[in-house]
Design a protein around this motif. Structure first.
Motif, PDB file in Angstrom:
ATOM      1  N   GLY A 135       0.866  -1.369   0.284  1.00 41.99           N
ATOM      2  CA  GLY A 135       0.006   0.009   0.236  1.00 41.99           C
ATOM      3  C   GLY A 135       0.512   1.303   0.050  1.00 41.99           C
ATOM      4  O   GLY A 135       1.962   1.158   0.072  1.00 41.99           O
ATOM      5  N   THR A 136       0.106   2.438  -0.319  1.00 39.29           N
ATOM      6  CA  THR A 136       1.048   3.711  -0.250  1.00 39.29           C
ATOM      7  C   THR A 136       1.080   4.340   1.094  1.00 39.29           C
ATOM      8  O   THR A 136       2.426   5.020   1.238  1.00 39.29           O
ATOM      9  CB  THR A 136       0.059   4.828  -0.997  1.00 39.29           C
ATOM     10  N   ALA A 137       0.321   3.770   2.066  1.00 37.08           N
ATOM     11  CA  ALA A 137       0.759   4.497   3.463  1.00 37.08           C
ATOM     12  C   ALA A 137       2.292   4.363   4.226  1.00 37.08           C
ATOM     13  O   ALA A 137       2.778   5.247   4.500  1.00 37.08           O
ATOM     14  CB  ALA A 137      -0.166   3.969   4.571  1.00 37.08           C
ATOM     15  N   PRO A 138       2.735   3.021   3.763  1.00 40.93           N
ATOM     16  CA  PRO A 138       4.108   2.867   4.426  1.00 40.93           C
ATOM     17  C   PRO A 138       5.261   3.681   3.772  1.00 40.93           C
ATOM     18  O   PRO A 138       6.379   4.015   4.282  1.00 40.93           O
ATOM     19  CB  PRO A 138       4.394   1.277   4.242  1.00 40.93           C
ATOM     20  N   LEU A 139       5.043   4.090   2.383  1.00 41.61           N
ATOM     21  CA  LEU A 139       5.756   4.938   1.801  1.00 41.61           C
ATOM     22  C   LEU A 139       5.940   6.430   1.767  1.00 41.61           C
ATOM     23  O   LEU A 139       6.597   7.196   1.481  1.00 41.61           O
ATOM     24  CB  LEU A 139       5.717   4.587   0.130  1.00 41.61           C
ATOM     25  N   ALA A 140       4.693   6.766   2.340  1.00 34.65           N
ATOM     26  CA  ALA A 140       4.271   8.335   2.510  1.00 34.65           C
ATOM     27  C   ALA A 140       5.387   8.976   3.214  1.00 34.65           C
ATOM     28  O   ALA A 140       5.511  10.124   2.612  1.00 34.65           O
ATOM     29  CB  ALA A 140       2.886   8.431   3.192  1.00 34.65           C
ATOM     30  N   PRO A 141       5.908   8.748   4.457  1.00 35.98           N
ATOM     31  CA  PRO A 141       6.912   9.411   5.067  1.00 35.98           C
ATOM     32  C   PRO A 141       8.233   9.706   4.071  1.00 35.98           C
ATOM     33  O   PRO A 141       8.540  10.873   3.909  1.00 35.98           O
ATOM     34  CB  PRO A 141       7.239   8.645   6.353  1.00 35.98           C
ATOM     35  N   ALA A 142       8.591   8.563   3.227  1.00 39.06           N
ATOM     36  CA  ALA A 142       9.926   8.759   2.719  1.00 39.06           C
ATOM     37  C   ALA A 142       9.645   9.631   1.396  1.00 39.06           C
ATOM     38  O   ALA A 142      10.412  10.367   0.898  1.00 39.06           O
ATOM     39  CB  ALA A 142      10.279   7.437   2.331  1.00 39.06           C
ATOM     40  N   VAL A 143       8.454   9.789   0.667  1.00 39.72           N
ATOM     41  CA  VAL A 143       7.917  10.307  -0.593  1.00 39.72           C
ATOM     42  C   VAL A 143       7.874  11.674  -0.307  1.00 39.72           C
ATOM     43  O   VAL A 143       8.589  12.502  -0.755  1.00 39.72           O
ATOM     44  CB  VAL A 143       6.907   9.736  -0.962  1.00 39.72           C
TER      45      VAL A 143
END
Length: 259
Positions: A135-143
């Protein structure tokens, strides 16, 4: 794939020339909030969510860049704009450039920000796989961390939280399919076909699509103007709203009536 009806917002007078603003990969039309009020004083400003983002549908993939361009052309038809000024950042800039090359009669003046004519595909393919698995949520902080300079992010935690929520709110498959659009996109041969007067804006501190990408675009489009904003990361319009809004208005105002 046929065009889809994207979700959009219109600000400004109904009889004003049209400006369309196209969002970055992972963002929504809300990324343009700092630009809209000033632009709406003299333009009919159309902001929209790219397919797979925000309130727009996320049809089954795969997508191509031309699918996103078809969506934008259909949006112009929907708002009754045969011709418009078009601005886009990152993925939105790719969409805008392809529209300008493919359908030059529809683009009056073009502005592209923090974008590329050809990006390294592997990071985007990797991100698509990661989103499909987790999903997108785990990537959100890094992006989101690449969207603002560290100092600006530290001073604006509420903005960082909103940006992370944008990313986490994207449809997982829609976002992954848009990552693959970027991975497979190659506009280098299109640049010479763009005839619309073009402004290219670069974020001096952009780690996602560094300034050399914008230099290639400016060199490839005849007569293009290149502006660098500093400090500024990938969403330079958020970090330097006055400078970016002023540059966009200065570029579009040259044209007079774009209807």
């Amino acid at each position: 794939m046929s065009a889809i009806d994207v979700s959009y917002t219109i600000d400004g007078a109904a009889d004003a020339p049209v400006v369309v603003l196209s969002n970055s990969l992972g963002a929504t039309r809300a990324m343009w909030d700092p630009q809209v009020p000033a632009m709406a004083e003299r333009y009919r400003v159309v902001t929209y969510d790219t397919r797979g983002h925000g309130a727009s549908p996320a049809p089954a993939g795969p997508y191509t860049l031309d699918d996103l361009v078809d969506d934008l052309a259909a949006l112009l038809d929907e708002v009754g704009a045969q011709r418009a000024h078009v601005a886009g950042l990152s993925l939105g800039g790719m969409t805008a450039m392809r529209l300008a090359a493919r359908e030059p009669a529809r683009v009056h003046r073009l502005a592209v920000l923090c974008t590329s004519a050809k990006a390294d595909p592997q990071p985007f393919l990797d991100r698509a796989r990661a989103v499909r698995s987790g999903g997108t949520a785990p990537l959100a902080p890094a992006v989101a961390a690449r969207w603002l300079t560290p100092a600006f992010a530290a001073a604006h935690p509420d903005l960082v939280a909103r940006l992370e929520a944008m990313i986490a709110g994207a449809d997982d498959e829609g976002y992954a399919a848009c990552c693959e659009v970027v991975a497979h996109m190659d506009l280098r041969d299109d640049l010479a076909r763009i005839t619309a007067p073009t402004l290219v804006i670069s974020g001096a501190d952009d780690l996602a699509l560094p300034p050399e990408h914008q230099r290639v675009i400016a060199a490839g489009i005849s007569g293009a103007e290149l502006v660098s904003v500093s400090p500024g990361a990938h969403l330079a319009n958020l970090e330097q709203p006055l400078e970016v809004t002023g540059a966009l208005l200065g570029h579009f105002d040259v044209a007079g009536d774009a209807r």
